[in-house]
Structures are given as C-alpha cells and as structure tokens.
Write a protein that holds these residues in place. Structure first.
Motif, PDB file in Angstrom:
ATOM      1  N   ILE A 218       0.839  -1.199   0.000  1.00  0.00           N
ATOM      2  CA  ILE A 218       0.000   0.000   0.000  1.00  0.00           C
ATOM      3  C   ILE A 218       0.873   1.247   0.000  1.00  0.00           C
ATOM      4  O   ILE A 218       0.576   2.235  -0.679  1.00  0.00           O
ATOM      5  N   PHE A 219       1.975   1.204   0.749  1.00  0.00           N
ATOM      6  CA  PHE A 219       2.920   2.318   0.753  1.00  0.00           C
ATOM      7  C   PHE A 219       3.446   2.551  -0.668  1.00  0.00           C
ATOM      8  O   PHE A 219       3.515   3.684  -1.149  1.00  0.00           O
ATOM      9  N   ARG A 220       3.813   1.455  -1.317  1.00  0.00           N
ATOM     10  CA  ARG A 220       4.349   1.563  -2.685  1.00  0.00           C
ATOM     11  C   ARG A 220       3.283   2.076  -3.647  1.00  0.00           C
ATOM     12  O   ARG A 220       3.550   2.907  -4.531  1.00  0.00           O
ATOM     13  N   LEU A 221       2.056   1.585  -3.468  1.00  0.00           N
ATOM     14  CA  LEU A 221       0.937   2.021  -4.315  1.00  0.00           C
ATOM     15  C   LEU A 221       0.708   3.519  -4.163  1.00  0.00           C
ATOM     16  O   LEU A 221       0.563   4.250  -5.158  1.00  0.00           O
ATOM     17  N   LYS A 232       2.617   2.075 -13.260  1.00  0.00           N
ATOM     18  CA  LYS A 232       3.131   1.334 -12.110  1.00  0.00           C
ATOM     19  C   LYS A 232       2.065   1.241 -11.017  1.00  0.00           C
ATOM     20  O   LYS A 232       1.938   0.199 -10.349  1.00  0.00           O
ATOM     21  N   THR A 233       1.302   2.312 -10.834  1.00  0.00           N
ATOM     22  CA  THR A 233       0.228   2.309  -9.833  1.00  0.00           C
ATOM     23  C   THR A 233      -0.774   1.208 -10.124  1.00  0.00           C
ATOM     24  O   THR A 233      -1.159   0.438  -9.229  1.00  0.00           O
ATOM     25  N   LEU A 234      -1.204   1.108 -11.377  1.00  0.00           N
ATOM     26  CA  LEU A 234      -2.195   0.087 -11.756  1.00  0.00           C
ATOM     27  C   LEU A 234      -1.610  -1.320 -11.621  1.00  0.00           C
ATOM     28  O   LEU A 234      -2.325  -2.254 -11.241  1.00  0.00           O
ATOM     29  N   ALA A 235      -0.317  -1.467 -11.921  1.00  0.00           N
ATOM     30  CA  ALA A 235       0.312  -2.792 -11.795  1.00  0.00           C
ATOM     31  C   ALA A 235       0.316  -3.245 -10.333  1.00  0.00           C
ATOM     32  O   ALA A 235      -0.024  -4.394 -10.024  1.00  0.00           O
ATOM     33  N   VAL A 236       0.687  -2.344  -9.419  1.00  0.00           N
ATOM     34  CA  VAL A 236       0.695  -2.678  -7.987  1.00  0.00           C
ATOM     35  C   VAL A 236      -0.733  -2.943  -7.505  1.00  0.00           C
ATOM     36  O   VAL A 236      -0.984  -3.872  -6.732  1.00  0.00           O
ATOM     37  N   TYR A 237      -1.664  -2.116  -7.977  1.00  0.00           N
ATOM     38  CA  TYR A 237      -3.077  -2.261  -7.592  1.00  0.00           C
ATOM     39  C   TYR A 237      -3.615  -3.638  -7.971  1.00  0.00           C
ATOM     40  O   TYR A 237      -4.252  -4.335  -7.161  1.00  0.00           O
ATOM     41  N   HIS A 238      -3.338  -4.071  -9.198  1.00  0.00           N
ATOM     42  CA  HIS A 238      -3.840  -5.377  -9.652  1.00  0.00           C
ATOM     43  C   HIS A 238      -3.153  -6.530  -8.906  1.00  0.00           C
ATOM     44  O   HIS A 238      -3.776  -7.576  -8.660  1.00  0.00           O
TER      45      HIS A 238
END
Length: 336
Positions: A218-221, A232-238
């Motif tokens: 979540i921190f990374r997101l 990158k946001t969407l990749a971490v989210y998925h």
C-alpha cells in the motif's frame, strides 16, 4: 524491554509468583517458555495448567500448596487472570475468592512457581488485588514493540538464530514484513536456514525470500500514485487485488498513508528529526525515513486534495452495487 526481564529469569529462576501481562501474545508465549525452561528439573510435560475463566483461583492455591511429587519444585500456569482488569458486564463466569488470593500472595508456597497470565493491554490499577499482585509478583509487561525497540529485538532474534544483521537491515525487514512479531520471527528463522551459521542478512536476501506485507505494498501504491506513475500504480493495484485485498480496505490504508505524509511534513517543518517524528506519530522510524527521503514529495495542498478525493471514493465504494475494483481503478487513472 522484555529482554531485561529474561536476564532476571535466568539469574533467579525460582521466583514464587510471576505476572505476565500485555497485549503482545508472541512475547507472552516466549516469556512463559523462558520461565519454564529456566526452572531446574522441570520439563514442559510437568507443567500444570489452569484456565481462570473456567476454574476458581482457590484450585490454583491448593495445587501450589501441595508438595511436589518426586520433584523439588512444581510450575503452575494460571491463564486469563481477568479479575485483574476492569469488570465487563455479563463476562464473569467464575466467582474467585479474591481475599484468599490476596492473603496467599503475601506468603506464597516455597515449593511452587505460579505464573499468572493476564493477556490484556491494561489492568485495573484501582483494584486491591491488582495492587497486591503487582507488589508480590515478578511483573513482566509484554506490550507491542515499535520503533527502535522492535528493531533491536529483530537484531537479537537474528543473533539467536545464528545470523547477523545491521540495524538498517532490521528496519528494512520490519518495513517489508510488518510489525507482527510472530511473523517477523518466522521470516528470520527462514532467512537463517537459507544463509546457514554466521550468515549475514542483506536487503537482497530479504527481497528474494520475504513476501511483502499488504501495508508495504500500500505504501508503494500510494507513492507511485502521488508521483503520477499511472502504469506502475495500476500494476501494484492489480497485484494487491490478486492477493485478495479489498478496494474499501485499500482506500482506508491509502488515506492513512497520505495522512502520514501530511503529519511528517508538518513536524519536519517544525524542526523535528526522524526519531522524534516516529515517536510522536507512533510509527516505525523506517516508514518516516521513506517519507522524508522521498524526492517526489508532493505539496500539502496536493495531499489534502487527494485525501478529499479518497473520502469521496470511500463513500462511493460503500454505496455502489457495481464493481468496486473498477471504481478505485478509475480513481488511479485520473490525472492528479
């Protein structure tokens, strides 16, 4: 710290009465095991257990005052001493002879070690029994470790497993795994088994063997979203969705991270240093360090706008009958 109490247990293992209290169950279990292992002539199978939510405390007293059979000493564990905390209406199932316990505590059996456990965050210090117990027992508080205390404990655990790690690596492991001590101990044991005796834990080893906690992701997101990196946001989210994280919970955690950024920024402007900020906000210093070292740190106005948008997203997620995953995805796709 609990480690100081462990030294005292080793030095004087035949204390007549212990009181183990606090909300960190892992530390309570470790301390209980330490007392048992340090008591001369006692094996785990010799220990006598009582649950004070099911058994009146006079049974414990009676057992303690009965001479041990074929042993010099007996160890008795009296779990869940709920009479030491504030009374909860309708929760008391057993009537305990408290006056008898108060009298016994002032003259306990010389041939028994009795360990009372009260796995609660706070005891009722106004009660007479709590005062008598605290005065006559060796009290060990096993509360959740944070910040520097937790990092020092991680390093001590690594040493116990036969490996070494620097302080900054201990912080990095906490950030990757979270502050659950049971989980941290499991990860350290795994790292030690991989490295072998006298091995050294590094960031590279942690990255290859330790799964990241949802809080870390979540921190990374949040960081990638604030930085404007939508791909990158969407990749971490998925990735988080695939691991079972729910959009409502994620929204709450992201908002918490944004609030942390705001608080760190405010305290930094007031002249607080990293350790002071971590202590004031009651968060791990490594999280504060990451926020302070972020070169893409957004303005306070931008963070407040994100926080306001997240409040709207939270309301929409809780009221929609459609795809919640899509609602949060569209939020990430919008330009800040």
């Amino acid at each position: 710290m609990v480690s100081e109490a462990w030294k005292e247990i080793k030095k004087n293992p035949e204390q007549p009465v212990y009181l183990l209290t606090g909300s960190e169950l892992y530390l309570l279990q470790q301390t209980l095991a330490k007392i048992i292992s340090e008591t001369p002539g006692i094996e785990q199978q010799d220990v006598i257990y009582f649950d004070l939510e099911e058994t009146p405390v006079d049974r414990v007293i009676e057992e303690a005052d009965t001479l041990p059979f074929l042993q010099d000493r007996k160890v008795i564990v009296a779990k869940n001493a709920s009479f030491l905390k504030a009374k909860e209406r309708g929760k008391e199932k057993i009537e305990h002879p408290i006056a008898q316990l108060e009298a016994w505590l002032q003259d306990p059996s010389p041939t028994a070690t009795v360990i009372f456990t009260a796995p609660y965050e706070k005891l009722d210090s106004r009660k007479k029994i709590t005062k008598v117990m605290s005065s006559n027992a060796f009290v060990i508080e096993a509360n959740k470790l944070t910040g520097t205390d937790l990092a020092v404990w991680v390093q001590q655990q690594a040493t116990a497993f036969g490996v070494v790690m620097d302080r900054d690596i201990a912080d990095y492991l906490v950030e990757a795994t979270g502050e659950n001590m049971m989980q941290l101990s499991k990860e350290l044991e795994k790292l030690a088994a991989y490295l072998g005796d006298a091995g050294k834990i590094t960031k590279e080893v942690i990255d290859s063997l330790v799964p990241r906690s949802p809080e870390t992701e979540i921190f990374r997101l949040t960081d990638t979203y604030i930085a404007g990196n939508r791909a990158k946001t969407l990749a971490v989210y998925h990735d988080l969705l695939r691991s079972g994280e729910e959009p409502i919970a994620m929204t709450s955690l992201i908002a918490g991270q944004v609030r942390l950024m705001l608080h760190v920024g405010t305290l930094k402007r007031k002249g607080y240093h990293q350790q002071q900020i971590a202590s004031t906000l009651n968060v791990h210093p490594y999280r504060v360090k990451l926020v302070m070292n972020n070169r893409n740190s957004p303005s306070e106005q931008r963070l407040l706008r994100v926080l306001n948008d997240l409040a709207s997203i939270d309301l929409k997620l809780k009221s929609t009958s459609g795809s919640r995953e899509r609602v949060l995805e569209l939020f990430f796709m919008e330009k800040l």
